[in-house]
Scaffold this active site. Structure first.
Site: not given
Length: 318
Positions: A51, A78, A80, A93, A161
């Site tokens: 993450h 992962e 953002d 993020h 994301e």
């Protein structure tokens, strides 16, 4: 089945995940292509996804974080993605810069310090590491270009994301252009190294319409009756791990996505080894975690203890 207690090292790492000043909380993951429906009903060892990298050891969403993940053997990470005032894609993020940079000090008169209110040149002046630990002083918010190139260099795979796309009209088309320019839309990447996800269903539909070959994930836990609608544009349904049970996972797996394979489940954000093992036995395909190396060890230990998980690990393609 015996669940082994966490080792002192594991407990220390998980303690860091709590005490490090990081308000992490979300996101979800990317699983490998699941076998066709009916191939097996056995439980599977879930993939483990870092993450925002490995934020129990380095500042989230930085190149340092994915480099640390690579050294720990973490293959999936992962991130953002958002957009600057002058239209550049960056990896961060929060929709504001305050938590993970020194923006208040450098630009004291620019409240509320939204990402989209700053140019890339301004963002490049920010320190994105000292808030975490002085060892990371001078770490920067990476551009998506730099991030993609580093993931490739590290031979890692990416769950990307699209963060708050409603703030950035047209970001889906821009993202497609950036992925193409950096080589991430070739057969090798699309075939097993990239998943694009979002909480925003409309944005995900738009991205799927532009590049239907790219695997996608919807962040959330729709009701079983709603799954067929999401399956028109999403290959994964990626929920908060506290919102699901075995019946829900079976419902998701009972629906085929846009590529003709069963929908997958990637649960977030799981830092407790016992909970990760429990989720594995619910049948989730992937687990997103701030301590991916710790969770991977827990799943492996559980499998070695004689669980059927040991017999059915998903292949790691590409």
């Amino acid at each position: 089945m015996r669940i082994r207690p966490a080792s002192p090292v594991t407990r220390t790492l998980l303690g860091l995940a709590v005490t490090v000043p990081v308000a992490l909380g979300l996101v979800a993951p990317a699983a490998e292509a699941a076998p066709d429906a009916g191939a097996t009903a056995r439980a599977r060892v879930p993939l483990t996804i870092g993450h925002r990298g490995v934020p129990v050891q380095a500042p989230e969403n930085t190149l340092a974080s994915i480099d640390r993940a690579a050294r720990l053997g973490v293959r999936w990470v992962e991130n953002d993605v958002q957009r600057t005032k002058d239209g550049k894609l960056v990896v961060i993020h929060d929709t504001t810069l305050t938590r993970t940079t020194d923006v208040r000090k450098r630009f004291p008169d620019r409240a509320p310090w939204k990402v989209g209110d700053f140019t890339l040149a301004e963002i490049r002046t920010l320190d994105a590491g000292s808030w975490y630990d002085r060892r990371f002083a001078g770490e920067r918010i990476p551009t998506l270009d730099a991030y993609l190139r580093r993931v490739d260099h590290n031979r890692q795979k990416l769950l990307l994301e699209v963060k708050a796309p409603e703030l950035y009209p047209g970001i889906e088309r821009q993202l497609v252009a950036e992925l193409r320019r950096t080589g991430w839309l070739d057969r090798r990447h699309v075939g097993g190294r990239l998943v694009v996800q979002s909480f925003n269903a409309a944005s995900l539909k738009t991205f799927h319409g532009l590049r239907p070959d790219v695997k996608t994930g919807f962040l959330g836990a729709p009701k079983p009756a709603e799954l067929r609608d999401y399956a028109k544009f999403a290959d994964q349904i990626n929920p908060d791990h506290t919102k699901i049970n075995a019946a829900w996972v079976r419902s998701v797996h009972g629906v085929k996505g846009p590529h003709g394979r069963r929908l997958e489940v990637s649960a977030w954000t799981v830092d407790d080894p016992d909970r990760a093992v429990a989720l594995a036995h619910l049948g989730v395909d992937a687990i997103i975690t701030n301590a991916p190396h710790v969770i991977a060890d827990a799943l492996e230990e559980d499998a070695e203890d004689g669980s059927p998980l040991a017999q059915a690990a998903l292949p790691d393609s590409a």
